[in-house]
Design a protein around this motif. Structure first.
Motif, mmCIF file in Angstrom:
data_model
loop_
_atom_site.group_PDB
_atom_site.id
_atom_site.type_symbol
_atom_site.label_atom_id
_atom_site.label_comp_id
_atom_site.label_asym_id
_atom_site.label_seq_id
_atom_site.Cartn_x
_atom_site.Cartn_y
_atom_site.Cartn_z
ATOM 1 N N THR A 58 41.667 -17.376 43.775
ATOM 2 C CA THR A 58 41.417 -18.131 45.071
ATOM 3 C C THR A 58 41.322 -17.379 46.104
ATOM 4 O O THR A 58 41.829 -16.351 46.387
ATOM 5 N N GLU A 59 40.804 -17.925 47.164
ATOM 6 C CA GLU A 59 40.735 -17.287 48.623
ATOM 7 C C GLU A 59 41.824 -18.295 49.486
ATOM 8 O O GLU A 59 41.864 -19.294 49.552
ATOM 9 N N ALA A 60 42.665 -17.247 50.244
ATOM 10 C CA ALA A 60 43.790 -17.742 51.232
ATOM 11 C C ALA A 60 43.016 -17.853 52.560
ATOM 12 O O ALA A 60 42.482 -17.012 52.873
ATOM 13 N N VAL A 117 42.312 -12.058 50.495
ATOM 14 C CA VAL A 117 42.734 -12.580 51.711
ATOM 15 C C VAL A 117 41.726 -11.867 52.613
ATOM 16 O O VAL A 117 41.373 -10.569 52.604
ATOM 17 N N ASN A 118 41.478 -12.578 53.950
ATOM 18 C CA ASN A 118 40.928 -12.233 54.783
ATOM 19 C C ASN A 118 41.380 -11.252 55.983
ATOM 20 O O ASN A 118 42.548 -11.540 56.081
ATOM 21 N N VAL A 119 40.811 -10.025 56.284
ATOM 22 C CA VAL A 119 41.352 -9.099 57.074
ATOM 23 C C VAL A 119 40.342 -9.016 58.272
ATOM 24 O O VAL A 119 39.170 -8.831 58.143
ATOM 25 N N LEU A 149 40.815 -7.930 49.171
ATOM 26 C CA LEU A 149 40.817 -7.878 50.613
ATOM 27 C C LEU A 149 39.271 -8.309 51.045
ATOM 28 O O LEU A 149 38.514 -7.325 50.635
ATOM 29 N N GLU A 150 38.978 -9.032 51.837
ATOM 30 C CA GLU A 150 37.856 -9.561 52.501
ATOM 31 C C GLU A 150 37.636 -8.948 53.702
ATOM 32 O O GLU A 150 38.568 -9.256 54.796
ATOM 33 N N ILE A 151 36.682 -8.126 54.035
ATOM 34 C CA ILE A 151 36.340 -7.547 55.374
ATOM 35 C C ILE A 151 34.801 -7.916 55.740
ATOM 36 O O ILE A 151 33.964 -8.184 54.773
ATOM 37 N N ILE A 179 32.868 -7.559 50.956
ATOM 38 C CA ILE A 179 32.241 -7.758 51.952
ATOM 39 C C ILE A 179 32.140 -9.147 52.251
ATOM 40 O O ILE A 179 31.181 -9.696 51.380
ATOM 41 N N ASP A 180 32.772 -9.845 53.278
ATOM 42 C CA ASP A 180 32.692 -11.332 53.549
ATOM 43 C C ASP A 180 31.234 -11.353 54.259
ATOM 44 O O ASP A 180 30.706 -10.662 55.010
ATOM 45 N N ASP A 181 30.840 -12.685 54.136
ATOM 46 C CA ASP A 181 29.611 -13.076 55.061
ATOM 47 C C ASP A 181 28.588 -12.204 54.858
ATOM 48 O O ASP A 181 27.898 -11.914 55.791
ATOM 49 N N LEU A 200 30.200 -8.381 46.769
ATOM 50 C CA LEU A 200 29.639 -9.019 48.167
ATOM 51 C C LEU A 200 29.647 -10.379 48.282
ATOM 52 O O LEU A 200 29.458 -11.013 47.105
ATOM 53 N N LYS A 201 30.168 -10.993 49.305
ATOM 54 C CA LYS A 201 30.127 -12.372 49.368
ATOM 55 C C LYS A 201 28.856 -13.042 50.031
ATOM 56 O O LYS A 201 28.676 -12.687 51.214
ATOM 57 N N ILE A 202 27.910 -13.583 49.453
ATOM 58 C CA ILE A 202 26.806 -14.260 50.053
ATOM 59 C C ILE A 202 27.154 -15.134 51.210
ATOM 60 O O ILE A 202 27.846 -16.109 50.824
HETATM 61 MG MG MG Z 1 36.485 -14.748 53.505
#
Ligand code: MG
Ligand code: C2E
Ligand code: MG
Ligand code: MG
Length: 285
Positions: A58-60, A117-119, A149-151, A179-181, A200-202
């Motif tokens: 999951t993503e928090a 977790v978004n950082v 960890l998502e940066i 890598i987010d977004d 990588l997150k599209i």
């Molecule tokens: Mg995110």
């Protein structure tokens, strides 16, 4: 002189500068209070493997349950928290809370689930950031490989700290990095190749155009091919339709998340959402 002073203040008011400062101080105080009063909460959005629907984690996503304003989404307060620095204690709380929650799922389920977790950039640049992550892992007992960890791409362009050193230190802890977004920034492939990134997150702005918009579809498939070429996995975020699932699955995208699969859910509801056989049903047809 006093009149002059008065006029300057008036100018400041008119420019909105004082308002902005007051608002920032106010949000800062209220956020720190919110932390003490347990008004912050995490929602969790499932992430599934697109090939077979297996739930991988999951993503928090943080929410602020403010008595005055109700449930607030992060876009409303995270940018303020970044500027004021309140993101540092808030981010530390998110890390420990997400790890604590993930270990509970970990113990209940046969399959290992990870938590993302978004950082934010400000948090990442804090000298003790790696220590904070390590502390959350030690306190919870969560295996480091279960924490992602998502940066954002923007962080890779910050030049005043050694981003690569911090990423390598995090990697040594055993956590996974994404890598987010992805696709919205300007990170170069050559640079990306040198960093210990796993995923990588599209960005969902591209996913939204699939399959109708040729350019979005092309960008998404290019990211998938490129990521696989670099040995990275790919998550598509913001999947809202069955057709998007089919397109992304057909083009080899590894994982997906979005309203079509599940909305972000409060802690109490997420455990009930997890399918017994660990697979998201809609993927099976
Ligand atoms: Mg995110
Ligand atoms: P993000 O990390 O890119 O998270 C994905 C956002 O897309 C979430 O918004 C999620 O609710 C939303 N979303 C998921 N599926 C769909 C969909 O199918 N359609 C649409 N339209 N939206 C979808 P949310 O929860 O409002 O979070 C917004 C952003 O706030 C996040 O974007 C992230 O950058 C930031 N954020 C959230 N939680 C935290 C946190 O704990 N710390 C920090 N630093 N930032 C956070
Ligand atoms: Mg994102
Ligand atoms: Mg986003």
């Amino acid at each position: 002189h006093a009149k002059e002073h008065g006029r300057n203040r008036y100018q400041l008011y008119r420019s909105g500068l004082i308002d902005a400062v007051v608002e920032r101080l106010d949000i800062d105080t209220r956020l720190r209070q919110a932390l003490e009063r347990a008004e912050l909460t995490l929602h969790y959005q499932p992430i599934v493997a697109l090939a077979d629907g297996r739930v991988i984690g999951t993503e928090a996503l943080i929410r602020w349950n403010d008595p005055e304003h109700g449930l607030m989404r992060p876009d409303v307060f995270i940018p303020h928290a970044e500027r004021s620095g309140a993101i540092v204690p808030v981010g530390a709380w998110v890390l420990s809370e997400a790890c604590r929650q993930a270990i509970a799922w970990h113990q209940d389920s046969p399959e290992p689930l990870s938590v993302s977790v978004n950082v934010s950039a400000r948090q990442f640049q804090e000298p003790n950031f790696v220590g904070t992550v390590e502390q959350a892992l030690v306190d919870s007992g969560l295996p480091p490989s279960r924490l992602q960890l998502e940066i954002t791409e923007g962080l890779l362009l910050v030049v005043n700290i050694n981003v690569a050193d911090t990423l390598h230190a995090l990697k040594r802890l055993g956590v996974r990095l994404s890598i987010d977004d992805f696709g919205t920034g300007y990170s170069s492939l050559a640079y990306l190749k040198q960093l210990p990134i796993d995923v990588l997150k599209i960005d969902r702005s591209f996913v939204a155009g699939i399959p109708e918009r040729m350019d979005d579809a092309q960008i998404a498939t290019t990211i998938i091919t490129m990521a696989h070429g670099l040995g990275l996995r790919v998550v598509a975020e913001g999947i809202e339709t069955e057709r998007q699932v089919h397109f992304l699955r057909e083009h080899g995208c590894d994982y997906g998340q979005g309203y079509f699969i599940a909305r972000p859910l409060p802690e109490k509801e997420i455990a009930r959402w997890f399918p017994k056989d660990h697979h998201w049903r809609a993927a099976q047809n």
